[in-house]
Scaffold this motif. Structure first.
Motif, PDB file in Angstrom:
ATOM      1  N   ILE A   1       0.837  -1.208   0.000  1.00  0.00           N
ATOM      2  CA  ILE A   1       0.000   0.000   0.000  1.00  0.00           C
ATOM      3  C   ILE A   1       0.867   1.251   0.000  1.00  0.00           C
ATOM      4  N   LYS A   2       1.906   1.261   0.839  1.00  0.00           N
ATOM      5  CA  LYS A   2       2.776   2.429   0.933  1.00  0.00           C
ATOM      6  C   LYS A   2       3.595   2.619  -0.343  1.00  0.00           C
ATOM      7  N   ASN A   3       4.143   1.508  -0.875  1.00  0.00           N
ATOM      8  CA  ASN A   3       4.974   1.619  -2.079  1.00  0.00           C
ATOM      9  C   ASN A   3       4.209   2.173  -3.271  1.00  0.00           C
ATOM     10  N   ASN A   4       2.898   1.934  -3.292  1.00  0.00           N
ATOM     11  CA  ASN A   4       2.081   2.434  -4.396  1.00  0.00           C
ATOM     12  C   ASN A   4       1.260   3.669  -4.032  1.00  0.00           C
ATOM     13  N   ASN A   5       1.546   4.233  -2.829  1.00  0.00           N
ATOM     14  CA  ASN A   5       0.857   5.440  -2.385  1.00  0.00           C
ATOM     15  C   ASN A   5      -0.661   5.308  -2.471  1.00  0.00           C
ATOM     16  N   ARG A   6      -1.179   4.208  -1.928  1.00  0.00           N
ATOM     17  CA  ARG A   6      -2.618   3.956  -2.003  1.00  0.00           C
ATOM     18  C   ARG A   6      -3.293   4.053  -0.631  1.00  0.00           C
ATOM     19  N   GLN A   7      -2.668   4.808   0.293  1.00  0.00           N
ATOM     20  CA  GLN A   7      -3.252   4.929   1.627  1.00  0.00           C
ATOM     21  C   GLN A   7      -4.660   5.518   1.571  1.00  0.00           C
ATOM     22  N   ASN A   8      -4.855   6.552   0.747  1.00  0.00           N
ATOM     23  CA  ASN A   8      -6.168   7.193   0.672  1.00  0.00           C
ATOM     24  C   ASN A   8      -7.227   6.247   0.133  1.00  0.00           C
ATOM     25  N   ILE A   9      -6.850   5.457  -0.869  1.00  0.00           N
ATOM     26  CA  ILE A   9      -7.804   4.522  -1.468  1.00  0.00           C
ATOM     27  C   ILE A   9      -8.232   3.485  -0.439  1.00  0.00           C
TER      28      ILE A   9
END
Length: 722
Positions: free
Chosen positions: A363-371
């Protein structure tokens, strides 16, 4: 016709109005026929037996599952007339819209139409032309129950006996608790009786001695009631402890002895949930023994007191209470349904939370925290909405029951007040009647709602029994203590409902020989290794051990005592190095040290922070993949095995560690037999006496390194590319 096994249209409709995924249509049809013939089963069990995947179920999978469940099943090619002549239910393989593969049950032919059970539509009927249009494959599965078919009555009886066997030791404690409950219910009327005597007799007499005596007597009875309540609670918590110990031990031991394929199709969370189901079962036992028995006794005793004081008042209560019971009971289905939705919502929310935390790096590596935050918010909001809906049902129940309670008590008050006004009832008796009547309604409400926890416990118990009643792993009968040879002859294997994975495998292994089985990933190497561990039964062929016993006939425990295994996925348990080598076996610490020194593992041990006392962490979180594999090798060798099975066991090791373990194995070849499963081929010439090349489930070539290099195969191609 099909009347020989006819069941009601209602039952058929119930079977086929359930919601099923497209992939479940085959097992839904099989489940309907099990119910048709008077049996019962769980769709999860049928999915497992038939090898159902997201892509669906094969006819072969249904055939295998049906035979396992006590049917004589046969796959056929037929025509419409053959279906009519068959006159018994059968499963048809059809094609529906968009050419999707589908299954339906044909129950028979009546009034020029076929009675069809379709998981997507329910019970319907087709003309010959309509059925001909969708039944293009002309394949079907006939099923006839045989002597191994288990009726639902038999299964229910076995389930009841299993439960009673668990509860048998608690009969005395439960009996004491019920008797104490009777005493508590009777003593609960003490204040009502005293209030009547106080107002009508003691106070008007102005006799202080009588007043003091009455107060002392009531205090004594109330203290006795407190003592009896405490004693009953003690018995109940003791019964809870003993019962939970027994049911957990029974369930957990059942799981431990189930076949390996069972665990291949289950998630850990599912098994933990079934383990937690035991608490629901015990809570209901405690509720029934404690609250239900007492509430039933309070209701009976209270009605008796009301009739004693005024038969008219007792009659009012006797007529009114059934309506109150029905009013409360009518909420049961809605509450149960809503509770299930809340549980499902909670499970989904918990699963999403765990999954996202496990994948936090991705999740962090793809910057998908908001999703993921939005996804979690939607899922948790759904859970809260379900909980809110359950709360609204409880509020409505509270309003209706509250209004009824007010009307009931006001009615009693009006009638008794008129009796007091007419001097046919004393004021104290009025107070006693109101007190007794007030205790009636909560008891009746509790009795009306008892089906909710009972239903929850029934579901929990059924889920537990589903696992606990499964056939255990085959133990075998022939003991073995030494090893001289193993001969695999014409072995074939497939997973349920799948095409053959291994075909006509022939491998010969002699004592103190090292053989290697090589091939690409997915070729069946590891599966063959698990077959040798007696994890999976073979379809055809034999595995002869010591030229005299077929592997399935060997006593499983004694075979695994002489078989050391280093699996592809190494399991590390909590604790230190010593605990992970011994796995609960008692042995002196100096024996572990001597073993490590003799086998050369002490250098590895000394690289760890606290040597032998190093805590490895949950699932070996403090270890590298290569270190886990070394510990697994130590664990296997400490058993002093006769046969050592190694499955990709150097895949995570660095070159230095790999060279160390290969040198060690070369030294040990004079003491034990080694089966080396690998797709990493560079180390095999140093250790393997014979190499078997497994490609697409078939042994395509075998021999030593030099012999294999003379022909074209997977092994030689690898070396030519270097």
């Amino acid at each position: 016709m099909i009347r020989k096994h006819q069941i009601s249209q209602k039952l058929l409709q119930q079977t086929f109005t359930q919601q099923h995924d497209q992939s479940d249509c085959g097992v839904a049809c099989l489940l309907s026929l099990i119910q048709y013939y008077g049996g019962s089963n769980h769709i999860e069990k049928l999915r497992e037996l038939s090898g159902t995947t997201k892509q669906g179920t094969t006819l072969l999978g249904l055939y295998q599952a049906a035979n396992t469940l006590g049917f004589t099943a046969q796959g056929n090619e037929a025509d419409i007339q053959a279906v009519i002549d068959h006159k018994k239910p059968l499963i048809l393989h059809v094609v529906i819209e968009e050419r999707l593969q589908h299954y339906v049950v044909c129950y028979g032919y009546e009034n020029n139409k076929f009675i069809i059970g379709d998981p997507a539509k329910g019970i319907t009927s087709y003309t010959k032309e309509e059925l001909e249009n969708i039944w293009q494959s002309k394949t079907c599965l006939t099923l006839t129950p045989n002597n191994n078919f288990i009726k639902s009555e038999t299964k229910a009886k076995d389930k009841k006996q299993w439960f009673l066997s668990l509860l048998k030791e608690d009969y005395r404690l439960i009996s004491f608790s019920i008797l104490l409950g009777l005493g508590i219910a009777i003593l609960g009327m003490a204040m009502a009786l005293f209030s009547q005597k106080l107002i009508d007799d003691i106070l008007p007499s102005k006799d202080f001695t009588k007043l003091l005596t009455g107060i002392i007597l009531v205090a004594f009875l109330l203290l006795v009631r407190v003592l009896l309540t405490a004693l009953r609670d003690y018995f109940l918590i003791r019964q809870t402890k003993d019962f939970n110990n027994r049911i957990i031990d029974s369930f957990y031991s059942s799981l431990l002895y189930l076949p390996k394929p069972f665990f291949d199709t289950r998630k850990i969370g599912e098994l933990v949930a079934r383990l937690n189901d035991t608490q629901r079962v015990q809570r209901v036992i405690k509720t029934i023994v404690g609250n239900v028995v007492i509430n039933a006794l309070v209701t009976v005793v209270s009605l008796g007191f009301l009739f004693y004081y005024s038969w008219q008042t007792g009659l009012i209560a006797f007529v009114s209470l059934p309506f109150y019971f029905v009013l409360i009971y009518s909420f049961n289905k809605r509450i149960i349904k809503s509770q299930k939705e809340v549980m499902q919502g909670y499970a989904l929310s918990e699963s999403n939370y765990i999954t996202s935390m496990q994948g936090i790096a991705t999740i962090k590596n793809n910057n998908r925290q908001n999703i993921f935050q939005k996804i979690n918010s939607l899922i948790y909001d759904n859970f809260q909405e379900k909980a809110f809906n359950l709360g609204k049902i409880n509020v409505r129940l509270s309003i209706f029951s509250g209004v009824f309670s007010v009307l009931f008590l006001i009615g009693i008050l009006v009638y008794t007040s008129i009796q007091v006004y007419n001097e046919t009832m004393l004021l104290g008796e009025l107070m006693a009647v109101l007190g007794v009547a007030g205790s009636l309604l909560p008891s009746v409400a509790s009795l009306a709602l008892i089906t909710i926890p009972i239903n929850e416990a029934k579901v929990a118990f059924d889920r537990m029994y589903e696992f606990a009643s499964m056939d255990k792993e085959q133990k075998g009968t022939t003991e073995i203590s030494d090893f001289s040879s193993l001969e695999i002859k014409n072995l074939s294997f497939r997973f349920a409902g799948r095409s053959q994975l291994l075909k006509d495998i022939n491998i010969s292994i002699s004592k103190n020989e090292c053989i290697a089985i090589v091939g690409e990933s997915g070729s069946g190497k590891s599966t063959l290794g698990q077959i040798l561990q007696k994890f999976y039964p073979i379809e055809n062929g034999s595995i002869m051990v010591n030229n005299q016993t077929n592997l399935p006939d060997l006593e499983t425990e004694s075979w695994r005592n002489i078989l050391g295994v280093v699996p592809q996925e190494v399991t590390i348990f909590g604790g230190n190095i010593v605990a992970n080598i011994l796995l609960g076996k008692e042995d002196a610490p100096e024996n572990i040290v001597k073993f490590c020194q003799d086998y050369g593992f002490e250098t590895f041990i000394n690289t760890l922070p606290q040597s032998y006392a190093t805590i490895l962490g949950e699932e070996g979180i403090n270890l590298s993949g290569g270190q886990k594999q070394v510990i697994a090798l130590m664990r296997a060798l400490y058993k002093k095995p006769k046969v050592l099975l190694l499955d990709e066991f150097t895949s995570a090791m660095d070159r230095k560690t790999e060279q160390f373990v290969l040198d060690l194995l070369n030294k040990l070849k004079s003491e034990l037999t080694i089966v080396f499963i690998s797709h990493r081929l560079h180390s095999l010439p140093k250790i393997a006496d014979q190499i078997y090349v497994l490609e697409n489930g078939v042994i395509t070539d075998f021999g030593n390194h030099n012999q294999l290099m003379e022909t074209k195969n997977f092994y030689s191609e690898f070396w030519k590319e270097l």
